[in-house]
Design an enzyme around this catalytic site. Structure first.
Site, PDB file in Angstrom:
ATOM      1  N   LEU A 117      70.173  45.382  -3.352  1.00 39.12           N
ATOM      2  CA  LEU A 117      69.154  46.539  -2.959  1.00 39.12           C
ATOM      3  C   LEU A 117      68.558  47.193  -3.865  1.00 39.12           C
ATOM      4  CD1 LEU A 117      70.581  46.691   0.963  1.00 39.12           C
ATOM      5  CD2 LEU A 117      67.824  45.772   0.217  1.00 39.12           C
ATOM      6  N   LEU A 118      69.253  47.603  -4.901  1.00 43.54           N
ATOM      7  CA  LEU A 118      68.836  48.946  -6.051  1.00 43.54           C
ATOM      8  C   LEU A 118      68.810  47.792  -7.070  1.00 43.54           C
ATOM      9  CD1 LEU A 118      71.820  51.096  -5.048  1.00 43.54           C
ATOM     10  CD2 LEU A 118      70.044  51.597  -3.762  1.00 43.54           C
ATOM     11  N   GLY A 119      68.364  46.724  -7.391  1.00 44.54           N
ATOM     12  CA  GLY A 119      68.246  46.068  -8.680  1.00 44.54           C
ATOM     13  C   GLY A 119      66.893  45.999  -8.594  1.00 44.54           C
ATOM     14  N   GLY A 166      73.945  44.652  -3.407  1.00 42.96           N
ATOM     15  CA  GLY A 166      74.363  43.523  -3.801  1.00 42.96           C
ATOM     16  C   GLY A 166      72.290  42.870  -3.724  1.00 42.96           C
ATOM     17  N   PRO A 187      77.488  47.909  -7.485  1.00 45.20           N
ATOM     18  CA  PRO A 187      76.956  48.883  -7.787  1.00 45.20           C
ATOM     19  C   PRO A 187      75.169  48.820  -7.270  1.00 45.20           C
ATOM     20  CG  PRO A 187      77.570  47.802  -9.363  1.00 45.20           C
ATOM     21  CD  PRO A 187      78.430  46.880  -8.553  1.00 45.20           C
ATOM     22  N   TYR A 207      88.608  33.991  -6.409  1.00 44.57           N
ATOM     23  CA  TYR A 207      87.403  33.979  -7.009  1.00 44.57           C
ATOM     24  C   TYR A 207      87.578  31.984  -7.383  1.00 44.57           C
ATOM     25  CZ  TYR A 207      86.778  38.618  -6.608  1.00 44.57           C
ATOM     26  OH  TYR A 207      86.604  40.268  -6.205  1.00 44.57           O
TER      27      TYR A 207
END
Length: 328
Positions: free
Chosen positions: A220-222, A218, A215, A53
């Site tokens: 999409l679920l936010g 990327g 979770p 990272y």
């Protein structure tokens, strides 16, 4: 903050995991330190990183964490620290031999380098970032056992492993008298549920804690559609490209409309849903700001009704465990 034991171990970890991949590339060192302080203040004690990272340069994220530890105040003692090994760390192309993957030589080299960057004398959870098809499992455990005996790592975990590899690793560990893998970090969320077929059942069978990454898939679920309407920052990137696909957009539209009817924030629901899943220790959240961290912590307070869980399953159907998922 809620705590649970990591898999079959006696180690207690928070049910949210602080992901640090943004530290360096997207979040300044000052802001990264503030987020880690806020995480500790909220009771989050499980921090996840990786040696690769930082991107430019690789290892930068570990260095940021190391300088945060160096500030003292009990920071290192309060944190369950997880990092990873696998990817090449150099900038040369092709990669210099033995500077990547899971040979005993690279594992030893990588641990020493991570310890130096992190400014600590041990890593609590050392994770293999990917399977290595060319290194014998026995060699990997020989290297791990040596590092455990030296006190440089305490536990070993996997990331992105298939179910069969989890079984192979832990059966080999059993024969050797090694402790084996204690966790699996995998892609798992409402939208992407394939881990339910074999990875999570294997993890449960062998006593591994499941640590889902991405979770929100990327972004999409936010709540991406509403953010696009409002011109929000998260309207860009991979999620914005995926949402152009009709089938994807329809599912996300149904998801956001459902939660809007319930008066619930999509991102927090996606996290809360993972916390209801069998075998899940806690999802990794990768906040760029302290405000985003606060939103993730609020997900711990959500109690999803059976009715809502059933409605979510209608939008994002479970894939089922194997072999029933694909056979009679």
């Amino acid at each position: 903050m809620e705590y649970t034991q990591l898999g079959r171990t006696g180690l207690k970890v928070s049910r949210l995991v602080l992901g640090t991949m943004n530290f360096g590339p997207h979040t300044s060192e000052t802001d990264s330190h503030a987020i880690m302080d806020a995480a500790l203040g909220a009771g989050v004690n499980f921090f996840d990183t990786a040696n690769v990272y930082g991107i430019d340069p690789k290892g930068r994220t570990e260095e940021i964490i190391g300088r945060w530890f160096a500030q003292g105040g009990g920071r290192r003692d309060k944190v369950v620290l997880a990092t990873k090994v696998y990817a090449p760390m150099g900038t040369e192309t092709p990669t210099w031999p033995n500077h990547e993957r899971l040979s005993a030589l690279n594992i030893r080299r990588a641990v020493e380098a991570s310890l130096k960057r992190l400014q600590t004398d041990h890593i609590d959870l050392y994770q293999f970032h990917h399977i290595d098809r060319n290194t014998p499992v026995e060699e990997i455990w020989q290297a791990v056992d040596t590092l455990v005996q030296q006190g440089k790592i305490l536990y070993a975990g996997s990331s992105n492993f298939p179910g069969w590899k989890i079984a192979q690793m832990n059966e080999t560990a059993r024969v050797r008298g090694s402790y084996g893998l204690v966790s699996e970090q995998c892609l798992y969320n409402l939208y992407e549920r394939r881990a339910e077929m074999e990875v999570i059942p294997a993890a449960q069978q062998y006593g591994l804690g499941v640590i889902p990454w991405s979770p929100l898939h990327g972004g999409l679920l936010g709540g991406i559609l509403k953010k696009q309407e409002q011109g929000g920052r998260r309207a860009g990137g991979m999620a914005a490209e995926r949402i152009k696909e009709t089938a994807v957009r329809e599912r996300i539209q149904a998801y956001e409309e459902l939660l809007d009817r319930h008066g619930l924030p999509p991102g927090e629901v996606a996290l809360a849903w993972l916390l209801t899943r069998p075998g899940v220790t806690g999802p990794i959240v990768g906040p760029r700001t302290a405000e985003q961290l606060a939103g993730a912590v609020r997900a711990l307070e959500l109690e999803l009704s059976g009715e809502l869980l059933a409605e979510l399953d209608e939008i994002f159907p479970p894939v089922g465990a194997s072999p029933e998922a694909f056979a009679w």
